[in-house]
Design an enzyme around this catalytic site. Structure first.
Site, short mmCIF file in Angstrom:
data_model
loop_
_atom_site.label_atom_id
_atom_site.label_comp_id
_atom_site.label_asym_id
_atom_site.label_seq_id
_atom_site.Cartn_x
_atom_site.Cartn_y
_atom_site.Cartn_z
N LYS A 175 12.52 7.39 6.22
CA LYS A 175 12.42 8.18 5.00
C LYS A 175 10.93 8.38 4.73
CE LYS A 175 12.73 8.42 0.06
NZ LYS A 175 11.38 9.04 0.09
N GLU A 251 3.82 -3.84 3.62
CA GLU A 251 2.36 -3.70 3.58
C GLU A 251 2.03 -2.93 2.32
OE1 GLU A 251 -1.04 -1.93 3.66
OE2 GLU A 251 -0.43 -1.00 5.54
N CYS A 285 -5.24 1.90 1.72
CA CYS A 285 -4.89 0.59 1.16
C CYS A 285 -5.94 -0.46 1.48
CB CYS A 285 -3.53 0.15 1.67
SG CYS A 285 -3.40 0.08 3.47
N GLU A 379 -5.91 -1.00 -8.13
CA GLU A 379 -6.17 -0.33 -6.87
C GLU A 379 -6.50 1.13 -7.19
OE1 GLU A 379 -4.18 0.11 -2.44
OE2 GLU A 379 -2.86 0.15 -4.18
#
Length: 486
Positions: A175, A251, A285, A379
């Site tokens: 997906k 992750e 990331c 973040e």
């Protein structure tokens, strides 16, 4: 080869999804529609999982060299179509050509590494404490793996799971993120179709998370879910998977620290920090989210850093000289601007950049930043560089570890071993000495600690994740049970 991606790929066929809603794939820079895809439903997803399960039973019996041949063919097809793939990355994810090449090479390396997995699925024979017994441990595939891929490095971060899963004998359903359905799924399916992968083993269902997101995880067929994305979504996936004891590799987000120590070379540290912060507009990331500089060298570093950043070329990602392109969409941009404004209201000071043009945010540098401000605490996932000062090494380590995240990091030092000693004190899955935080090699473990995720990708570590072991004991002679019956 990659001209039409307006359909899903299920059971070896390209066909429309059954949803009444479409997924519109938009170029982040031009705002033009690239392609519209009829979305998939839970029914489509079920067909995809059933197809993967059916074909996987045959695929697991394929000889190692047969799996290896298909992976090598897929890798060769990548090279043959490199420019076309890079063009897709540029227009779909707003990747600069520099970043697109980095991503292409990483995905290519993933396939090459995975091609060796079929011959590395070893077991062992172990001694037994019982007379006449032999213990055997066999390694085999898990069955079917569900892959939920992100939009920031869609090709690479999907390929590292898909190639490993196929190499180890598993079926796959992808997906992709709705922002990057082509490079995060459909393009990969086309590659493996052309490489000769049995139809139905690999499936791609494009659809909105509200329609099929939870079903990807709760469906009874997949025994493993591989997810790359935000910590918030990863936590939800972990909770869903835990209800049926599914394995996961997650992750997740990072708030990565870049520490320049007092004895570091300024020029080298600045170059590393600028690359690690602004590659792909900071939408990585493992990008450097917080840049820590000693008070004694703060002004010196800041001046050099500003000079370097001010020379970055901003604009069209298709221009080979562009360093910083657009963020993925207006929602992402607005989130960055909100954290930026809140931090400035709390005392941070903008010394460079901050202008907005469409989805482009000029590289921005902030000073007077503290670790509790939104721009340092969250973040960022954007081209904003907060520079934080520290008094001594212990304070730098405390600031670095004062975060729920623990994905990547970097330490710059004039003494390599001193840098390594500091790196070992950071609570992160990965740290890079005299380099920047964006590193990924297909043969070394990639993953984080704390709220940055579970599990490890790449090399023998992902081989361990995507397989299971079975203990079979063999009693070669009649076992003596007399003491039990006496």
């Amino acid at each position: 080869m990659f001209s039409d991606f307006s359909t899903l790929y299920i059971s070896g066929e390209w066909r429309e999804g059954k949803s009444d809603r479409t997924v519109t794939d938009i170029n982040p820079y031009t705002q033009e529609t690239i392609v519209e895809i009829q979305g998939g439903t839970a029914e489509d997803l079920n067909e995809a999982y059933e197809s993967a399960q059916k074909v996987q039973k045959e695929w697991t019996q394929a000889l190692p060299q047969a799996r290896q041949k298909i992976l090598e063919k897929a890798a060769n097809l990548m090279l043959e179509n490199q420019e076309e793939i890079i063009n897709w990355l540029v227009k779909e994810s707003g990747s600069t050509r520099i970043k697109s090449m980095v991503e292409f090479q990483a995905a290519y390396s993933d396939i090459r590494e995975a091609a060796g997995y079929p011959l590395r699925m070893t077991g062992l024979i172990a001694p037994s404490k019982t007379a006449g017994k032999e213990n055997r441990v066999y390694r085999g595939p898990l069955g079917v793996i569900g892959v939920i891929s992100p939009w920031n490095f869609p090709l690479h971060l999907t390929m590292r799971s898909v190639a490993a899963a196929i190499a180890t004998g598993n079926g796959v359903v992808i997906k992709p993120a709705t922002e990057t359905p082509v490079t995060g799924g459909l393009l990969i399916a086309k590659l493996f179709e052309e490489a000769g992968l049995p139809g139905g083993l690999l499936n791609v269902v494009v659809g909105r998370g509200s329609e099929i997101g939870d079903h990807m995880v709760t469906h009874p067929i997949p025994s493993f879910i591989s997810f790359t994305g935000s910590t918030e979504v990863g936590r939800h996936i972990g909770e869903l998977a835990g209800r049926t004891l599914k394995k996961t590799a997650l992750e997740l987000g990072g708030n990565n620290v870049f520490i320049m120590l007092e004895d570091a070379n300024i020029e080298e540290a600045v170059e590393s920090a600028v690359f690690g912060k602004f590659l792909h507009q900071g939408q990585v990331c493992i990008a450097a989210n917080r840049i820590l500089v000693p008070e004694s060298r703060y002004d010196e570093f800041l001046e050099a850093f500003k000079n370097k950043v001010s020379n970055l070329k901003v604009g069209d990602p298709d221009d080979t000289k562009t360093n910083v392109g657009p963020v993925i969409n207006s929602d992402q941009l607005n989130g960055i601007l909100e954290d930026l404004e809140l931090s400035i209201n709390q005392g941070a000071h903008k010394v460079l950049g901050g202008e907005v043009n469409g989805n482009i945010l000029e590289p921005t540098v902030l000073v007077n930043v503290t670790n509790d401000m939104p721009i340092a605490k969250n973040e960022i996932f954007g081209p904003v560089a907060p520079i934080i000062s520290y008094k001594d090494v212990d304070e730098a380590v405390d600031i670095a570890n004062d975060s729920p995240y623990g994905l990547s990091g970097a330490v710059h030092s004039g003494s390599l071993e001193h840098g390594v000693n500091i790196a070992r004190r950071l609570h992160t899955g990965m740290v890079h000495v005299n380099d920047q935080s964006i590193n990924d090699e297909s043969h070394v473990p990639f993953g984080g600690e704390k709220e940055s995720g579970l599990g490890r990708f790449n090399g023998d570590w992902v081989l361990e994740e995507f397989t299971t072991v079975q203990w079979v004991s063999v009693q070669h002679e009649r076992r003596d049970y007399s003491s039990y019956f006496d």
